[in-house]
Write a protein that holds these residues in place. Structure first.
Motif, PDB file in Angstrom:
ATOM      1  N   GLN A 103       0.808  -1.223   0.000  1.00 17.56           N
ATOM      2  CA  GLN A 103       0.000   0.000   0.000  1.00 17.56           C
ATOM      3  C   GLN A 103       0.846   1.281   0.000  1.00 17.56           C
ATOM      4  N   HIS A 104       1.925   1.273  -0.779  1.00 18.00           N
ATOM      5  CA  HIS A 104       2.777   2.443  -0.903  1.00 18.00           C
ATOM      6  C   HIS A 104       2.994   2.774  -2.377  1.00 18.00           C
TER       7      HIS A 104
ATOM      8  N   THR B 161      -2.690   4.150   5.786  1.00 23.23           N
ATOM      9  CA  THR B 161      -1.776   3.010   5.687  1.00 23.23           C
ATOM     10  C   THR B 161      -1.047   2.837   7.013  1.00 23.23           C
TER      11      THR B 161
ATOM     12  N   ALA C 114       2.953   6.924   1.505  1.00 14.75           N
ATOM     13  CA  ALA C 114       1.821   6.143   2.022  1.00 14.75           C
ATOM     14  C   ALA C 114       0.635   7.057   2.285  1.00 14.75           C
TER      15      ALA C 114
END
Length: 441
Positions: free
Chosen positions: A348-349, A372, A368
């Motif tokens: 999730q970056h 996140t 992020a």
């Protein structure tokens, strides 16, 4: 030992009240959650030495401070009582244009030095971020370097002498003010990259070079990192002598070069005599054996100048959650940047990367979303480190969100060198007062 009024009085007698900061005024010099009791501004070598002696006598933990560009690099300090700021130590000590050497106090900024050298058509070929803030002492202490490392090496390769106020309040001199040096222990290399743990770098002497007559910057659009590796190998095996070769991933391309379509891009900088630059630019565009679907585009000089500055500033710009630097073999840089992207997406970056492709140094910004988890960023850092170790590389954390401070090891494994480094620290700073806990020690 706590900062007492008697100790403050000693500093006042030495520097004067106007060259000290205390109370709420010290807030700008806080380091990763630690706030000093006192900020002192020496102006001379002798004042720097006496400040160091006072700290040693009263067991005060000390942190040197130049332009504040790299103060988030490393562990949070274990203690912080006094910051020794070098902003008043900004004088030109000696300049010998014919010998191409210059000596300046450590608080002089790189931009100021370049203006002085430029008047004699010379320069110091280093390009750390924010040259208007980066001080010469800070550049040496952090071994800060940029794209020009490809052609000119790191600051330690240009440093020929220095003077240091050591942790016990003595002045140490290493190297000399001439290029031809005497035999003996190379103290300039010891202090380069020491991160303020061995004393206050107070004066530096560099070898300088003539300014290049001409410059050119060319962008080579490549379809993917594999093509970038092939193009890089072809360039490195040719007669080209670029000042730098940079590889940017698509997201970094969109940020650095908004006027171009985002994609994997190699940037070749040439800086030499006009005839040489013209030949090299033409050879890259028309003579070099490049992979299919590569496009070469010379950049107009105004765009090129803006981009050179943006490349230098890349490690410290923006608001990523974490910035790391990976060192690999030059032939692994493109593959490392390629492999890091899917790792980032899975966790999730978003990733922006800039590689000094010719020397294998890659800066990664890990972006992020607020939702996140911080644990996901730490997991991504661990995965990036694992990928780097698989190709015998290493990863250093350059800066991170405050919520992450203390939750990661910023330094790569020092290996067999660690006992020697610890022994050197104990011998030179037996009370462990200088940036305690900040470095690998």
């Amino acid at each position: 030992m706590p900062m007492t009024e008697a100790v403050r009085a000693d500093f006042r007698r030495l520097l004067g009240e106007e060259n000290l900061r205390g109370g709420a005024a010290v807030a700008p010099w806080a380091m990763m959650g630690r706030t000093p009791a006192l900020v002192a501004f020496p102006a001379t070598l002798e004042e720097a030495r006496e400040c160091a002696a006072l700290c040693h006598a009263h067991d005060l933990a000390v942190a040197p401070w130049g332009g504040g560009v790299r103060m988030e690099q490393g562990h949070p300090p274990e203690r912080l009582d006094v910051v020794l700021a070098t902003s008043r130590m900004d004088a030109l000590v000696d300049y010998q244009p014919a010998d191409m050497t210059v000596t300046a106090q450590a608080g002089m900024t790189l931009a100021t030095l370049q203006r002085i050298l430029g008047e004699r058509n010379q320069w110091l070929p280093v390009d750390p971020p924010l040259p208007e803030r980066s001080t010469l002492g800070g550049i040496v202490a952090t071994r800060d370097t940029g794209a020009y490392r490809h052609a000119y090496g790191s600051p330690r390769d240009l440093l020929i002498g220095l003077r240091v106020a050591d942790p016990e309040g003595e002045l140490v001199r290493g190297g000399s003010m001439v290029v031809k040096n005497v035999a003996g222990y190379d103290l300039p290399k010891l202090y380069t990259g020491s991160h303020g743990t061995l004393g206050l770098i107070s004066e530096v002497t560099f070898r300088v070079l003539p300014l290049p007559e001409a410059r050119a910057l060319l962008a080579v659009s490549v379809p993917d990192p594999d093509a970038a590796e092939e193009a890089l190998a072809s360039a490195m095996a040719s007669d080209l002598l670029p000042a730098f070769i940079e590889l940017v991933n698509p997201d970094a391309c969109a940020e650095l070069m908004p006027e171009r379509a985002p994609g994997w891009t190699l940037l070749f900088g040439f800086e030499a005599a006009r005839e040489d630059v013209t030949w090299q630019a033409d050879y890259l565009a028309h003579g070099l054996d490049l992979p299919p679907n590569c496009e070469v585009a010379p950049l107009p000089e105004p765009v090129a100048q803006r981009l050179r500055l943006a490349l230098a500033d890349f490690p410290v710009v923006g608001q990523p959650r974490l910035t790391a630097r990976c060192v690999t073999l030059s032939g692994e840089a493109a593959a490392f940047a390629r492999d890091a992207e899917p790792l980032a997406r899975r966790m999730q970056h978003r990733l922006t990367t800039l590689s000094h492709a010719g020397v294998g140094v890659t800066t990664l910004h890990l972006h992020a979303e607020p939702q996140t988890p911080m644990e996901a960023t730490l997991a991504l850092l661990a995965a990036v480190r694992e990928r780097a170790q698989a190709v015998s590389g290493s990863v250093t954390v350059e800066r991170a969100d405050a919520q992450l401070w203390g939750r990661y090891d910023p330094w790569p494994d020092a290996g067999d060198a660690l006992p020697l480094m610890r022994d050197m620290k104990r011998r030179l700073d037996p009370k462990n007062l200088w940036n305690p806990g900040r470095f690998v020690l």
